[in-house]
Design a protein around this motif. Structure first.
Motif, PDB file in Angstrom:
ATOM      1  N   GLU A  99      90.390 -29.268  20.402  1.00  0.00           N
ATOM      2  CA  GLU A  99      90.867 -29.960  19.200  1.00  0.00           C
ATOM      3  C   GLU A  99      92.343 -30.318  19.335  1.00  0.00           C
ATOM      4  O   GLU A  99      92.765 -31.406  18.965  1.00  0.00           O
ATOM      5  CB  GLU A  99      90.651 -29.097  17.953  1.00  0.00           C
ATOM      6  CG  GLU A  99      89.198 -28.904  17.567  1.00  0.00           C
ATOM      7  CD  GLU A  99      88.526 -27.784  18.340  1.00  0.00           C
ATOM      8  OE1 GLU A  99      89.223 -26.938  18.902  1.00  0.00           O
ATOM      9  OE2 GLU A  99      87.280 -27.784  18.379  1.00  0.00           O
ATOM     10  N   LEU A 100      93.124 -29.385  19.877  1.00  0.00           N
ATOM     11  CA  LEU A 100      94.553 -29.653  20.069  1.00  0.00           C
ATOM     12  C   LEU A 100      94.752 -30.751  21.105  1.00  0.00           C
ATOM     13  O   LEU A 100      95.586 -31.641  20.922  1.00  0.00           O
ATOM     14  CB  LEU A 100      95.268 -28.373  20.512  1.00  0.00           C
ATOM     15  CG  LEU A 100      96.770 -28.509  20.778  1.00  0.00           C
ATOM     16  CD1 LEU A 100      97.495 -28.966  19.530  1.00  0.00           C
ATOM     17  CD2 LEU A 100      97.335 -27.191  21.276  1.00  0.00           C
ATOM     18  N   THR A 101      93.986 -30.722  22.161  1.00  0.00           N
ATOM     19  CA  THR A 101      94.096 -31.755  23.198  1.00  0.00           C
ATOM     20  C   THR A 101      93.780 -33.120  22.612  1.00  0.00           C
ATOM     21  O   THR A 101      94.492 -34.096  22.876  1.00  0.00           O
ATOM     22  CB  THR A 101      93.131 -31.444  24.359  1.00  0.00           C
ATOM     23  OG1 THR A 101      93.438 -30.151  24.868  1.00  0.00           O
ATOM     24  CG2 THR A 101      93.260 -32.469  25.470  1.00  0.00           C
ATOM     25  N   LYS A 102      92.745 -33.208  21.800  1.00  0.00           N
ATOM     26  CA  LYS A 102      92.370 -34.484  21.178  1.00  0.00           C
ATOM     27  C   LYS A 102      93.486 -34.966  20.251  1.00  0.00           C
ATOM     28  O   LYS A 102      93.829 -36.144  20.251  1.00  0.00           O
ATOM     29  CB  LYS A 102      91.067 -34.314  20.422  1.00  0.00           C
ATOM     30  CG  LYS A 102      90.542 -35.592  19.822  1.00  0.00           C
ATOM     31  CD  LYS A 102      89.211 -35.371  19.129  1.00  0.00           C
ATOM     32  CE  LYS A 102      88.713 -36.640  18.494  1.00  0.00           C
ATOM     33  NZ  LYS A 102      87.466 -36.451  17.759  1.00  0.00           N
ATOM     34  N   ALA A 103      94.065 -34.065  19.475  1.00  0.00           N
ATOM     35  CA  ALA A 103      95.141 -34.440  18.557  1.00  0.00           C
ATOM     36  C   ALA A 103      96.361 -34.938  19.323  1.00  0.00           C
ATOM     37  O   ALA A 103      96.998 -35.920  18.928  1.00  0.00           O
ATOM     38  CB  ALA A 103      95.508 -33.254  17.681  1.00  0.00           C
ATOM     39  N   LEU A 104      96.685 -34.282  20.428  1.00  0.00           N
ATOM     40  CA  LEU A 104      97.836 -34.717  21.221  1.00  0.00           C
ATOM     41  C   LEU A 104      97.604 -36.087  21.839  1.00  0.00           C
ATOM     42  O   LEU A 104      98.526 -36.915  21.880  1.00  0.00           O
ATOM     43  CB  LEU A 104      98.132 -33.687  22.326  1.00  0.00           C
ATOM     44  CG  LEU A 104      98.728 -32.366  21.845  1.00  0.00           C
ATOM     45  CD1 LEU A 104      98.777 -31.374  23.008  1.00  0.00           C
ATOM     46  CD2 LEU A 104     100.101 -32.569  21.276  1.00  0.00           C
ATOM     47  N   GLU A 105      96.398 -36.349  22.313  1.00  0.00           N
ATOM     48  CA  GLU A 105      96.091 -37.654  22.885  1.00  0.00           C
ATOM     49  C   GLU A 105      96.181 -38.748  21.832  1.00  0.00           C
ATOM     50  O   GLU A 105      96.663 -39.850  22.104  1.00  0.00           O
ATOM     51  CB  GLU A 105      94.710 -37.635  23.528  1.00  0.00           C
ATOM     52  CG  GLU A 105      94.665 -36.826  24.808  1.00  0.00           C
ATOM     53  CD  GLU A 105      93.272 -36.714  25.387  1.00  0.00           C
ATOM     54  OE1 GLU A 105      92.315 -37.218  24.762  1.00  0.00           O
ATOM     55  OE2 GLU A 105      93.149 -36.107  26.463  1.00  0.00           O
ATOM     56  N   GLU A 106      95.753 -38.444  20.607  1.00  0.00           N
ATOM     57  CA  GLU A 106      95.847 -39.438  19.534  1.00  0.00           C
ATOM     58  C   GLU A 106      97.307 -39.706  19.181  1.00  0.00           C
ATOM     59  O   GLU A 106      97.681 -40.836  18.892  1.00  0.00           O
ATOM     60  CB  GLU A 106      95.073 -38.958  18.314  1.00  0.00           C
ATOM     61  CG  GLU A 106      93.568 -38.995  18.518  1.00  0.00           C
ATOM     62  CD  GLU A 106      92.805 -38.398  17.348  1.00  0.00           C
ATOM     63  OE1 GLU A 106      93.433 -37.973  16.360  1.00  0.00           O
ATOM     64  OE2 GLU A 106      91.559 -38.356  17.437  1.00  0.00           O
ATOM     65  N   GLU A 107      98.141 -38.684  19.183  1.00  0.00           N
ATOM     66  CA  GLU A 107      99.562 -38.879  18.897  1.00  0.00           C
ATOM     67  C   GLU A 107     100.230 -39.721  19.983  1.00  0.00           C
ATOM     68  O   GLU A 107     101.108 -40.518  19.688  1.00  0.00           O
ATOM     69  CB  GLU A 107     100.270 -37.523  18.781  1.00  0.00           C
ATOM     70  CG  GLU A 107      99.962 -36.775  17.501  1.00  0.00           C
ATOM     71  CD  GLU A 107     100.420 -37.524  16.268  1.00  0.00           C
ATOM     72  OE1 GLU A 107     101.524 -38.130  16.297  1.00  0.00           O
ATOM     73  OE2 GLU A 107      99.683 -37.525  15.273  1.00  0.00           O
ATOM     74  N   LYS A 108      99.827 -39.537  21.217  1.00  0.00           N
ATOM     75  CA  LYS A 108     100.400 -40.339  22.309  1.00  0.00           C
ATOM     76  C   LYS A 108     100.084 -41.813  22.098  1.00  0.00           C
ATOM     77  O   LYS A 108     100.906 -42.683  22.395  1.00  0.00           O
ATOM     78  CB  LYS A 108      99.849 -39.899  23.654  1.00  0.00           C
ATOM     79  CG  LYS A 108     100.432 -38.603  24.160  1.00  0.00           C
ATOM     80  CD  LYS A 108      99.839 -38.257  25.525  1.00  0.00           C
ATOM     81  CE  LYS A 108     100.305 -36.914  26.001  1.00  0.00           C
ATOM     82  NZ  LYS A 108      99.667 -36.547  27.291  1.00  0.00           N
ATOM     83  N   LYS A 109      98.896 -42.113  21.587  1.00  0.00           N
ATOM     84  CA  LYS A 109      98.505 -43.510  21.349  1.00  0.00           C
ATOM     85  C   LYS A 109      99.353 -44.123  20.246  1.00  0.00           C
ATOM     86  O   LYS A 109      99.647 -45.314  20.261  1.00  0.00           O
ATOM     87  CB  LYS A 109      97.033 -43.594  20.959  1.00  0.00           C
ATOM     88  CG  LYS A 109      96.091 -43.283  22.087  1.00  0.00           C
ATOM     89  CD  LYS A 109      94.657 -43.334  21.608  1.00  0.00           C
ATOM     90  CE  LYS A 109      93.712 -42.904  22.703  1.00  0.00           C
ATOM     91  NZ  LYS A 109      92.310 -42.858  22.230  1.00  0.00           N
ATOM     92  N   ASP A 110      99.756 -43.295  19.263  1.00  0.00           N
ATOM     93  CA  ASP A 110     100.502 -43.814  18.102  1.00  0.00           C
ATOM     94  C   ASP A 110     101.979 -44.025  18.404  1.00  0.00           C
ATOM     95  O   ASP A 110     102.660 -44.743  17.668  1.00  0.00           O
ATOM     96  CB  ASP A 110     100.365 -42.854  16.919  1.00  0.00           C
ATOM     97  CG  ASP A 110      98.925 -42.807  16.393  1.00  0.00           C
ATOM     98  OD1 ASP A 110      98.175 -43.774  16.665  1.00  0.00           O
ATOM     99  OD2 ASP A 110      98.572 -41.823  15.741  1.00  0.00           O
ATOM    100  N   LEU A 111     102.502 -43.411  19.448  1.00  0.00           N
ATOM    101  CA  LEU A 111     103.926 -43.541  19.771  1.00  0.00           C
ATOM    102  C   LEU A 111     104.246 -44.918  20.309  1.00  0.00           C
ATOM    103  O   LEU A 111     103.495 -45.475  21.103  1.00  0.00           O
ATOM    104  CB  LEU A 111     104.340 -42.507  20.815  1.00  0.00           C
ATOM    105  CG  LEU A 111     104.331 -41.039  20.374  1.00  0.00           C
ATOM    106  CD1 LEU A 111     104.632 -40.154  21.572  1.00  0.00           C
ATOM    107  CD2 LEU A 111     105.368 -40.819  19.285  1.00  0.00           C
ATOM    108  N   PRO A 112     105.366 -45.497  19.869  1.00  0.00           N
ATOM    109  CA  PRO A 112     105.764 -46.804  20.435  1.00  0.00           C
ATOM    110  C   PRO A 112     106.254 -46.603  21.872  1.00  0.00           C
ATOM    111  O   PRO A 112     106.840 -45.585  22.204  1.00  0.00           O
ATOM    112  CB  PRO A 112     106.914 -47.253  19.531  1.00  0.00           C
ATOM    113  CG  PRO A 112     107.418 -46.020  18.902  1.00  0.00           C
ATOM    114  CD  PRO A 112     106.263 -45.053  18.833  1.00  0.00           C
ATOM    115  N   GLU A 113     106.006 -47.624  22.662  1.00  0.00           N
ATOM    116  CA  GLU A 113     106.398 -47.507  24.079  1.00  0.00           C
ATOM    117  C   GLU A 113     107.806 -47.980  24.308  1.00  0.00           C
ATOM    118  O   GLU A 113     108.365 -48.767  23.686  1.00  0.00           O
ATOM    119  CB  GLU A 113     105.436 -48.304  24.951  1.00  0.00           C
ATOM    120  CG  GLU A 113     104.047 -47.689  24.941  1.00  0.00           C
ATOM    121  CD  GLU A 113     103.099 -48.498  25.820  1.00  0.00           C
ATOM    122  OE1 GLU A 113     103.563 -49.314  26.605  1.00  0.00           O
ATOM    123  OE2 GLU A 113     101.913 -48.287  25.691  1.00  0.00           O
TER     124      GLU A 113
END
Length: 51
Positions: free
Chosen positions: A37-51
């Motif tokens: 669950e934590l891994t999934k949440a971290l991956e979703e946060e990475k997608k939301d971060l601006p590049e």
């Protein structure tokens, strides 16, 4: 047997072995993930971060 038939059989065996190895590696990676669950949440946060 024709050479094409032997070649096709060998190609199918190689593909099957490669697929099995892929599944085994993916399974080992999933078992090492102690908190999915934590891994999934971290991956979703990475997608939301601006590049």
């Amino acid at each position: 047997m024709e050479k094409a038939t032997i070649f096709e059989i060998i190609a199918a065996i190689v593909l099957a072995v490669a697929f099995i190895i892929f599944l085994i590696r993916r399974n080992v990676k999933d078992e090492e993930d102690t908190n999915p669950e934590l891994t999934k949440a971290l991956e979703e946060e990475k997608k939301d971060l601006p590049e």
